[in-house]
Design a protein around this motif. Structure first.
Motif, PDB file in Angstrom:
ATOM      1  N   LYS A   1     -11.305  -0.362   6.640  1.00 45.44           N
ATOM      2  CA  LYS A   1      -9.989  -1.076   5.871  1.00 45.44           C
ATOM      3  C   LYS A   1     -10.259  -2.472   6.266  1.00 45.44           C
ATOM      4  O   LYS A   1      -9.652  -3.097   7.643  1.00 45.44           O
TER       5      LYS A   1
ATOM      6  N   ASN B   1       0.808  -1.134   0.235  1.00 43.07           N
ATOM      7  CA  ASN B   1      -0.058  -0.006   0.018  1.00 43.07           C
ATOM      8  C   ASN B   1       0.603   1.224   0.118  1.00 43.07           C
ATOM      9  O   ASN B   1       0.632   2.328  -0.593  1.00 43.07           O
TER      10      ASN B   1
ATOM     11  N   ASP C   1      -1.263   2.642   7.924  1.00 42.06           N
ATOM     12  CA  ASP C   1      -2.090   1.810   7.412  1.00 42.06           C
ATOM     13  C   ASP C   1      -3.034   1.210   8.536  1.00 42.06           C
ATOM     14  O   ASP C   1      -2.460   0.987   9.408  1.00 42.06           O
TER      15      ASP C   1
END
Length: 636
Positions: free
Chosen positions: A282, A23, A244
């Motif tokens: 997420k 990512n 993240d």
């Protein structure tokens, strides 16, 4: 914490950080894409294999975490071998192995690591030797081979210490700590992971430092040191929130576990709720399954059915999602493996083509002469082959004819022997009896009253012989292949009635009650003589095995395309063993209620005649409770 749990959590965490790094790369897609395009353009324009190798090795380093990197590694390895650069060959083998490891293709990864190790040792490249040993140790750890794993890690440690490669040492200590924790040596594991953390703090690699600290948290929790584990988990949480959310969810999973174990239940509940919110933003099923399971257990143990039901529903839904994702990843792994094989095959083909092109000019004339010689030899051989094939086919045909004739001769001999047996025993005895009686009458040794007494016996014997002769002649003609079906329209009721009238005057009739329940309008298309014999044999059998007053019924049942005709009696019945012998190829017979003898030929003939008229025949019976013989005939 069990060894298996530790490994699974490490694999999951490795996947989390692999995904996170990917990512990070995606977040920099514009810059990476531009750099990769520039390197690829330079590679395509390069003339020297050495320059091409340097450029493609640089390219795969840039796009290492993308699927597109896989197709460039084999070319990088090929070029490294071509120019003799053992270091870049080993490096690219190790990197490709990491790619396969991340895709859970462990056996493929291990082969690449071992190949890289062999090349590195032969060329004495310490850095690549260390990394290869580290990578192999990691694979053995995944496979629960902890002793082998530790041996590889220790050898890698000595190599990294020898060349003072701190980055390699950090990777080494991180992996070694996991092995030590898996075998329960937590104190040693803690000491080793602290070494990795110290090195990574000095190197300033925040991401790798977070990995090591989280591994330390796992070890501390296994030791029950929740207080010191919490800061390391929070470190991962802060890093995840900044970079993240998946890593933040992973940290929240550990925090929920920690708070539950330290009885700080409100905080555990709050962490779980926060993870659920982040999960919506997420998704990360692996950690959420653990959180849902812990919360379900918590509420279930406290007798809160509504909350426990909520979490068990979330748990089952997340398991379904994870299973679907695992299936997708498994299929992706298979696809990658297939692509790997195809790429390897293409490169092998390319190498073979290059070799062929180099020698093509020199071999063309030799190949032409060889082809011509082969053509001449083949032509000669082919003509010989065709001749031998024709001879062989002729021989096989003759052999088949001889074998068929031998089989037919054996069959006819069996038929002949049976006919002679019947003529000798079953026909001769009644005729001898009749001849003796005639002789007595001729010599006036038999009175009128004695003659009248023996007359029914003579009649029965003659009737038996008449039926036997008829069956014998028809069966013999069938065996000699002289019987042909002559189809005609038959009224089944009339045919049954004719046979009943005929048998009422035969020696088999003992005062039984014979009923014809066949409907008057049932008609079939069959051979009259054959079906006549069928009815006569079945009715004769019924008369033979019944006594005075017993009932014999002929009836029919109708289905879609056939009529089923059944002859039922209240006679002696047939044993289970006897039923198995009916309609076979062997002649099986039983004496009737008046000791009437038979040959077993009637039912064999009956079966053959029914089959010739496209029907089937069978029997149902219980010893002492009568029998039912049924056969089918197709409708018009």
């Amino acid at each position: 914490m069990s060894k298996i749990t530790l490994q699974v959590k490490f694999l999951i965490f490795l996947f989390v950080f692999g995904t996170a790094l990917y990512n990070d790369v995606v977040g920099q897609t514009h810059n990476v894409g531009q750099e990769a395009e520039l390197i690829l353009a330079q590679y395509q324009e390069a003339k020297s294999d050495k320059i091409k190798l340097e450029l493609i090795s640089q390219l795969v380093r840039v796009i290492h975490y993308s699927d597109s990197a896989q197709k460039f590694y084999p070319e990088a390895i090929r070029l490294a071998r071509l120019v003799g650069d053992a270091e870049l060959e080993a490096q690219n083998l190790n990197r490709l192995g990491v790619y396969y490891r991340n895709m859970n293709l462990q056996e493929d990864a291990l082969k690449l690591y071992e190949e890289a190790l062999t090349i590195s040792r032969l060329a004495d490249i310490p850095v690549q030797i260390g990394h290869s040993l580290n990578n192999i140790g990691q694979i053995f750890f995944y496979q629960d081979q902890f002793e082998e794993s530790m041996n590889y890690y220790k050898e890698a440690e000595s190599k990294f210490l020898e060349i003072e490669d701190n980055e390699g040492l950090a990777y080494n200590y991180n992996g070694m700590s996991l092995v030590l924790a898996a075998i329960g040596n937590f104190d040693k594991a803690l000491d080793v992971i602290n070494k990795a953390i110290k090195i990574r703090e000095e190197l300033g690699n925040e991401r790798q430092l977070t990995v090591s600290k989280f591994n330390r948290a796992d070890i501390l929790m296994s030791m029950g040191d929740y207080k010191n584990a919490e800061p390391d988990i929070m470190n991962l949480y802060d890093y995840g929130m900044a970079n993240d959310k998946i890593r933040a969810i992973n940290a929240l999973e550990k925090l929920v576990e920690l708070k539950l174990k330290t009885a700080k239940y409100p905080q555990a509940i709050n962490h779980a709720k926060e993870a659920i919110l982040l999960h919506e933003e997420k998704p990360y099923s692996e950690s959420m399954i653990e959180i849902y399971q812990m919360m379900y257990n918590y509420y279930f143990d406290r007798g809160n059915p509504s909350e426990s039901k909520k979490y068990v529903d979330l748990l089952e839904r997340e398991k379904d999602i994870l299973n679907a994702e695992k299936t997708k990843n498994y299929l992706a792994g298979l696809t990658i493996k297939k692509q790997k094989d195809e790429i390897a095959s293409l490169y092998r083909e390319k190498e073979l083509m290059e070799i062929n092109n180099r020698f093509k000019l020199y071999l063309s004339f030799v190949l032409f002469l060889l082809a011509f010689a082969m053509f001449v030899v083949f032509s000669i051989y082919y003509r010989y082959y065709l001749k031998e094939k024709r001879n062989l086919l002729t021989l096989k045909e003759k052999q088949k004819q001889i074998e068929a004739q031998a089989l037919e001769l054996d069959r006819l001999n069996i038929v002949k022997d049976k006919i002679f047996s019947i003529l000798t025993h079953d026909l001769k005895a009644p005729l001898d009896s009749l001849w003796g009686m005639v002789k007595l009458i001729d010599e006036d040794n038999l009175s009128q009253s004695e003659f009248e007494e023996y007359l029914p016996i003579i009649s029965q014997n003659l009737g038996n012989n008449s039926m036997l002769l008829e069956n014998l002649l028809i069966w013999s003609r069938s065996q000699m292949k002289g019987m042909h079906v002559q189809l005609s329209r038959l009224n089944v009721h009339k045919l049954v009635e004719e046979n009943i009238r005929f048998l009422l005057s035969s020696g088999y009739y003992k005062g039984q009650v014979i009923e014809n329940y066949v409907a008057h309008d049932i008609e079939v298309e069959a051979d009259k003589n054959m079906i006549d014999i069928v009815f006569r044999n079945l009715l004769t059998n019924a008369l033979k095995f019944t006594r005075e007053g017993d009932q014999i019924i002929v009836d029919t049942k109708e289905s879609d395309n056939i009529y089923t005709v059944c002859v039922s009696d209240q006679g002696t019945g047939i044993s289970e063993e006897g039923l198995k012998k009916l309609f076979g190829n062997d002649f099986h017979s039983t004496n009737g209620t008046h000791q009437e003898k038979g040959t077993g030929l009637g039912l064999i003939l009956t079966k053959e005649l029914v089959q010739k008229n496209k029907g089937e025949i069978w029997a149902e019976s219980t010893l002492g409770s009568g029998s039912t013989f049924c056969f089918t005939l197709p409708k018009l």
